[in-house]
Design an enzyme around this catalytic site. Structure first.
Site, PDB file in Angstrom:
ATOM      1  N   ASP A 110       0.866  -1.133   0.223  1.00  0.00           N
ATOM      2  CA  ASP A 110       0.041   0.143  -0.039  1.00  0.00           C
ATOM      3  C   ASP A 110       0.742   1.234   0.110  1.00  0.00           C
ATOM      4  OD1 ASP A 110      -2.240   1.809   0.019  1.00  0.00           O
ATOM      5  OD2 ASP A 110      -3.246   0.531   1.570  1.00  0.00           O
TER       6      ASP A 110
HETATM    7  C1  NOJ Z   1      -3.985   4.120  -0.092  1.00  0.00           C
HETATM    8  C2  NOJ Z   1      -5.034   2.875   0.195  1.00  0.00           C
HETATM    9  O1  NOJ Z   1      -4.995   2.318   1.452  1.00  0.00           O
HETATM   10  C3  NOJ Z   1      -5.432   1.900  -0.959  1.00  0.00           C
HETATM   11  O2  NOJ Z   1      -6.559   1.404  -0.595  1.00  0.00           O
HETATM   12  C4  NOJ Z   1      -5.273   2.346  -2.237  1.00  0.00           C
HETATM   13  O3  NOJ Z   1      -5.522   1.401  -3.202  1.00  0.00           O
HETATM   14  C5  NOJ Z   1      -3.899   3.330  -2.696  1.00  0.00           C
HETATM   15  N1  NOJ Z   1      -3.673   4.218  -1.258  1.00  0.00           N
HETATM   16  C6  NOJ Z   1      -3.751   3.741  -3.647  1.00  0.00           C
HETATM   17  O4  NOJ Z   1      -4.628   4.605  -3.925  1.00  0.00           O
END
Ligand code: NOJ
Length: 722
Positions: free
Chosen positions: A264
């Site tokens: 993430d």
């Molecule tokens: C953070 C988020 O937790 C996740 O769900 C998302 O896909 C990513 N950022 C990319 O935007």
């Protein structure tokens, strides 16, 4: 490209180029080269370097930009390895459909697939190769702002809906430019963060992990999802992105996952703030060793992997295996032959917000709204002359919810637009009444709202939670309607009891006070682009509400965690639930049960559950029995009912839940019509994890019920003989 050619390509790459395949930045950084990558000697990497090395990009605008990014990169990359373009398309791209939690209330895997198919078409035209979807974190704490991104508090619903979304998004052949790869997230148990605070630590037992949290990720991988994203949180002490047990043992070895693992946003770097790594280099090592292929955003991998390999801390085979997984995905998407994939400006113009897509979004918004209360005032009569539309959401355009694309509100059908389209002759007066922001104490608009209500024949009160109050990083400790909305509601309802409340929010709110006075409550969630049309059609009966809660609504935030499939206790509270019983598991100040339980929802018609029959009285290992539930529409209009099948295993070597959803089917019944709904219940659906962490099935009585959580209307038993 053949596997041999991919291997040859890998062999021709430098270590830095390999590390480049394992990092990602966002489009803005890529284009402006504003990513602060500092080279080994303290220098900032020049623009050409960034374009050359980067293996993938996230969060870009449209097909034009997708092509430009690819062109920039391919012109600079000596290996001519196309970029992977990824985007969070969570509940629609331009045509926004209801938030996932609402989609759960639809209890309709087919509807999920239809919406996902529409999102797939729009995403492909935009140039998306990978969507960071589905999010299948089972979540049972409404304080957590990200509960809106999941389908449910219920693992089965999350599993089925997640799998339906994956199949509809990926299709059978990813090289088809119309298809998009899925990245299932956030592995694992992100929804179990302590106290509902986002990014917070998670501590769950092995049994809880296996029975409640893991099944939905596994179902999505079984449906073919090509990528998975480890969660931000630490799980039982180790951050997921560095959690070898989760990633190497369960994901790769036990489940045999061969796709790409992408961290993430900055999660590899955050190993340092977790206190799990001493610095970025250490963080890179830990994440790599745990099998994380791509480092999203942070430059930990780019800077440190080559060094870690050169000094012998990380093996080059490990890096190669990660790069090969990325190259294989690019190859499967056909990017080496067609780096733009589906990006097509003309297709974008044709399909974004086209009438067919709007129609699907409208239907989804109608089918996922939940009628919580109705004292006979809904549906309204169409011959109404004077309507008052009151509340902070009366003219709101931001009804799309978190993860809707920037600017989505421009295309939203508002409530006034929806009502006017349905009833062009009626007089419509709007009053805001008050704000909906947390801490907003301004009640100066309530008097005007009360006057408008008193002068109208019917009142629609549009209340809720601002769009920005749920989603990532948006946990709340209080779950009541923010601002002075409850006061507004009381005053308006007192002035005109012919008032229906529409709710727009991204989490199960605490509506206890409102439910005492409101004659009708219709939970709309964030319905998306077609909000106004769907709401009007529901209010005036052109659509009949059929949503059922995908997560219970608490009476008070103090009841959390409040899973519908709670474990039985040694001192269960006897009925009735409305008064405390000394020395039983209960509260002194309120009932145990939620205000509205999981699976609950009304309709403008009524249904009778007439009979539940079992095809056999015993069930052996590997066998199946049929459960038939007869349901009749006893009202005077057609309606859809979700027939829910629950089981209970009353005696086990480990304590079992008081009720567990095992299946559901949504059916349409004409007035007076009855249908026999047949479920096939398999022995393996009754297995659970024993004391030693082994999946077992134990002989004994199993109760089978139909109804909704805490309100099982019909029950029969059979004997499991294994
Ligand atoms: C953070 C988020 O937790 C996740 O769900 C998302 O896909 C990513 N950022 C990319 O935007």
């Amino acid at each position: 490209m053949t596997e041999e050619k991919l291997k040859a390509l890998l062999d021709s790459m430098t270590l830095e180029e390999k590390a480049g395949q394992l990092v990602q930045c966002n489009a803005g950084q890529f284009i402006a080269n504003t990513l602060e990558i500092t080279g080994p000697d303290g220098e900032t990497l020049p623009a050409e370097d960034l374009c050359r090395v980067m293996g993938s990009v996230l969060t870009f605008e449209d097909a034009k930009q997708a092509k430009a990014l690819q062109d920039m990169h391919l012109a600079a990359d000596p290996n001519k390895i196309p970029l992977l373009l990824m985007l969070d398309v969570i509940h629609g791209l331009r045509t926004t459909y209801p938030i996932p939690l609402a989609m759960g209330c639809g209890f309709d895997d087919g509807l999920v697939a239809e919406c996902a198919d529409m999102a797939r078409k729009e995403s492909a035209a935009c140039g998306v190769h990978v969507t960071f979807n589905p999010m299948v974190d089972t979540a049972r704490d409404a304080r957590w702002g990200r509960i809106l991104e999941t389908n449910s508090e219920e693992p089965l619903l999350n599993s089925r809906m997640g799998a339906a979304l994956v199949r509809a998004t990926q299709g059978n052949d990813l090289s088809d430019p119309g298809n998009v790869a899925c990245c299932v997230k956030h592995y694992a148990a992100y929804g179990a963060g302590e106290a509902g605070r986002d990014y917070n630590t998670v501590d769950v037992s092995e049994r809880m992990l296996r029975e409640t949290y893991l099944p939905a990720y596994k179902a999505c991988l079984d449906a073919g999802a090509r990528l998975i994203m480890p969660a931000f949180n630490a799980l039982n002490g180790v951050p997921c992105v560095a959690n070898k047990r989760l990633m190497n043992d369960i994901l790769r070895k036990e489940w045999g996952f061969e796709g790409v693992v992408i961290s993430d946003y900055n999660a590899v770097g955050e190993l340092v703030s977790h206190g799990a790594a001493a610095d970025l280099k250490d963080a890179s090592r830990l994440a790599m060793e745990a099998g994380c292929d791509i480092d999203m955003v942070m430059n930990a991998y780019y800077l440190h992997l080559p060094e870690l390999v050169r000094e012998g801390t990380v093996s080059e085979e490990m890096v190669d295996a990660a790069v090969m997984r990325v190259l294989r995905l690019k190859n499967e998407l056909g990017l080496f032959e067609n780096p733009y994939h589906g990006a097509d400006e003309e297709a974008e113009k044709k399909i974004y917000l086209c009438p067919e897509h709007r129609e699907i979004a409208r239907r989804a918004a109608e089918e996922t709204a939940v009628l919580l209360k109705n004292e006979g005032i809904l549906p309204f009569r169409k011959d109404v002359k004077r309507i008052a539309l009151i509340g902070p959401f009366a003219e709101e355009t931001r009804l799309n919810g978190f993860w809707s694309r920037p600017g989505a509100e421009k295309y939203t059908v508002t409530l006034p637009e929806g009502i006017r389209a349905l009833l062009p002759e009626a007089e419509l007066r709007t009053e805001k009444g008050c704000g909906a922001e947390i801490g907003d104490t301004d009640d100066s608009g309530i008097a005007a709202a009360v006057r408008a209500a008193a002068e109208a024949e019917v009142v629609i009160l549009a209340l809720g939670e601002p769009e920005n109050d749920s989603g990532e990083g948006r946990s709340r400790a209080e779950l009541t309607l923010p601002g002075r909305q409850t006061e507004l509601a009381k005053a308006v309802i007192a002035a005109n009891p012919n008032t229906a409340v529409l709710l727009f929010n991204g989490r199960p709110l605490v509506l206890t006070e409102l439910a005492e006075t409101a004659p009708a409550l219709l939970e709309m969630w964030y319905p998306g682009t077609e909000a106004g049309n769907a709401a009007a059609r529901l209010l005036w009966g052109d659509a009949n509400p059929c949503g059922k809660l995908s997560a219970g609504l608490a009476r008070s935030v103090g009841q959390y965690p409040m899973p519908y499939n709670r474990m039985s206790t040694g001192r269960p509270k006897p009925e009735p639930d409305n008064q405390p019983f000394p020395f039983t598991s209960c509260y002194l100040d309120m009932p145990n049960l939620p205000l509205y339980s999981f699976g609950y929802g009304l309709s403008y018609t009524t249904f009778a559950y007439e009979k539940l029959t079992l095809s056999r009285k015993t069930l052996g290992r590997g066998e199946t029995l049929e459960v038939t539930v007869r349901v009749r529409n006893t009202g005077d209009r057609a309606g859809k009912e979700t027939v829910q099948l629950y089981t209970r295993d009353p005696v086990g070597s480990v304590v079992r839940p008081v009720q567990e959803l095992k299946d559901y089917q949504k059916i349409l019944l004409a007035p007076g019509e009855a249908k026999d709904v047949v479920f096939r219940l398999r022995e393996e659906q009754l297995r659970f994890y024993d004391m030693d962490g082994k999946q077992v099935c134990e002989s004994g009585e199993i109760r089978v019920s139909a109804g909704w959580a805490d309100h099982l209307l019909l029950t029969e038993s059979f004997t499991l003989q294994v």
